[in-house]
Design an enzyme around this catalytic site. Sequence first.
Site, PDB file in Angstrom:
ATOM      1  N   ASP A   1       0.886  -1.157   0.000  1.00  0.00           N
ATOM      2  CA  ASP A   1       0.000   0.000   0.000  1.00  0.00           C
ATOM      3  C   ASP A   1       0.931   1.215   0.000  1.00  0.00           C
ATOM      4  OD1 ASP A   1      -1.988   1.851   0.095  1.00  0.00           O
ATOM      5  OD2 ASP A   1      -3.080   0.908   1.734  1.00  0.00           O
ATOM      6  N   TRP A   2       0.381   2.366  -0.339  1.00  0.00           N
ATOM      7  CA  TRP A   2       1.245   3.534  -0.574  1.00  0.00           C
ATOM      8  C   TRP A   2       2.003   3.946   0.698  1.00  0.00           C
ATOM      9  CZ3 TRP A   2      -0.058   1.411  -4.573  1.00  0.00           C
ATOM     10  CH2 TRP A   2       0.078   1.962  -5.837  1.00  0.00           C
TER      11      TRP A   2
END
Length: 810
Positions: A230-231
């Site tokens: 995920d970012w």
Amino acid sequence: MLKHQSLISSMTLEEKIRLTSGKDNWRTVEMKHLGIPKITLSDGPHGLRHQEEDQDHLGINESNPSTCFPLASLTAASFDEDLLYEMGRAIGYEALCQDVQVVLGPGVNIKRNPLCGRNFEYFSEDPCLSAKLGTAWIRGVQSMGVGASLKHFAMNNQESNRMKSDSLVDRKAMHDIYLKSFEGPVKEGKPYTVMGSYNLIDGIYACEHPYLLNDVLREKFGFEGVLVTDWSAMNDKKASFMAGLDLEMPGGAVYFDEEVREAILTGKMEEKYLDQSVDRILDLVFRTRNSREKMLAEYGPLDKNSVDREKHHELSRRIARESMVLLKNELGILPLEKESMHRLIITGALAEKPRYQGAGSSHINPYKVTSLRDGLDEKGIKYTFFQGYSLMDEEQEEGLEEEILSVIEEDDIVLVAAGLPDEYESEGFDREHMRLPTQQNELILQLTKKSRKVIVLLYSGAPVEMPWADEVAAILNCYLPGQAGGEAAADLLFGEFSPCGKLPETLPHRYEDHVTSEIYGIENYQVEYREGIYVGYRYFDKAGKQVRFPFGHGLSYTEFQYEELSLSQYEIRMDKEEEVTVSFRLRNIGEREGKEISQLYIERMDQEGYVVKKSLKGFKKTSLRPGEEKIIEIKLQTEDFCEYDLKLEKEVLYEGRYMIHIGSSSQELRLTGEIKSRGIHLDKAEVPQYYARLDGKPSRSAFEALKGIRIRKTEIGKPFTVNNTLYEMKDALQMRIVMKIMKRMLADATGVKSEKDNAYKVVYSMFMHTPIKRLSLVSPDKMPKYLGESIVHIANGEFLKAAKKARDKK
Ligand code: BGC
């Protein structure tokens, strides 16, 4: 043997490392001299959020216009795989038009608690429903040659402290509930990528969890694609590689490159792990680029103006219409007649200014949006409008309420658009309670005192309490319906179509009824999943607790009759892969055309062990004209009866009996059959007290017994490290000045003027609760590594060290 061995052999160590993190927020690294093109990844999941400039992953800056489809919380209510496939395909097409290679979705995390701020992006509290719809969405997107990214893997079921929360889940709940939701989409949807979540599980970050990534995802589920963070979810890149993760996003920070290089050169990490990841990334890049070429050959040259906006708007309208749930319809008040003798009053700020999507990374910039009023105007409906309440200004409330109450007469039909204002629900934080704003509840109650014909249209991404539910005549749950929500609701209200959506989650009377209500959001470091497998209706059913509206509930304008259940066989065996066909006759005995979602639940009759009363295992949506009947078939596989055995540490089929229930909701079971299972004898070992009966709420000690651990509290304090958040460090006296500067920086960076602004609230919350290291990953220009480390020194009172860092910028 690697697929791209010869290309990999021609790359330097540095190039290989470089390829494993993105170029910027959305793109991978291009290496022209090696013939490696870049690809673009963009959010999902209910439309395309593609940003060409001004990049951010928090939903602040504008993205290219695209179609805002209904949100997952609503589409889940369609129980319709074909519809989700169609929606995925349309999003895939828009991605193709905007040269995007991977769409970041679907989100199949289980709705563990109704307050999770991101529930609007997820499908259900039930893994079977969530998995099937997620699979269909993936297939749709990927049918356009665009990859999907199944997220957020795994046990990521809350937003509070989402970067640091440690999900403590027993293995049975983990496999039977939380991972089940991912298993189908991985095995059958074959997403090109899977996204690892921010949180920890049993003390290990999801993105470096060997058991989850390697043993479960890669080995058990057979995932061969790219596993992406995920970012900014990367914590220790070496550990991630070794656990099976490939790609770090976003890129640009090169935070870990040197560390990885050194680990390989000094033998701390074998280069084969890096090569494996590079191979998978190359495969994704070439695969999506090639399929794009093929698609363009079929569809002709495409650009962002190639989307038929009206066609996608109509699709969005149809999906919303097929999903909205008619919760209540007393005295058949709905559908309304166009030429009614009664006066029609519309009230509610949301009828004019619709809430149709949630905030955060999934935020779409739609082509157009229709409100309820637009929907009614399109049909030429005559009505009088009163705002009724304000979404912003509490002080206006009284005047607005008075204005409408003074004109209402007993026979007036009053349509109230009620729901949660924007700032109530968002990625990045959880809701504080399950109530609508007080002024809305008040208004509805007052209206019911004046008219018997009050109809509520509900707009929210997740359940709300409805203290007025018994008093109103009808409730249509619209969730967050996307850009064409106004027209879709009008289509249903005036009977052009019959509602057919069914609840993909339980709507309790009160938040307190929920099994996790006493623990959710209280301790956000060690998050105890004390309820085990008793999530959603599995809890309410077994605990015998009344609910406002049960899972699977939804009314129609017509009626259906169920008859003649039969099974293709009456025994299943563990050693065989078998398929059981459950069939029955369904007839429309009403006067209108309509669609029914028939649901299949199984019940293990052995009451020992961890028993749930009902588990959804299949469903079918059928369209019938008045008087028409059809034979419906739902298929079950042996594995649908299997469950995780805590002692044997695997999924097994227990010897015994199962009831097969066919229902029009989880509480309206219409037909029942029985099947024997030949499998393993259940070891009737100790089930910790609470789980046998579900009396009251689960205690920590019952949970510790279930999980076999002792829970120790996380102490937060000095010495702080880059893994601490600004929120954790803010109380140190010297941090006051730092915080002031940070706030100013944040306001400048986001362009947000006022702290009251919703966008600011979302960003501020995320900013404060993101570890410093992750801030450096996501925003290397604003929070370079040296600056992050200096802040940590300041928080620790190490001013000389901080000054040195700032001076050397290293
Ligand atoms: C979200 C992801 C999203 C990513 C990129 C993260 O904050 O958790 O769901 O895909 O940002 O925008």
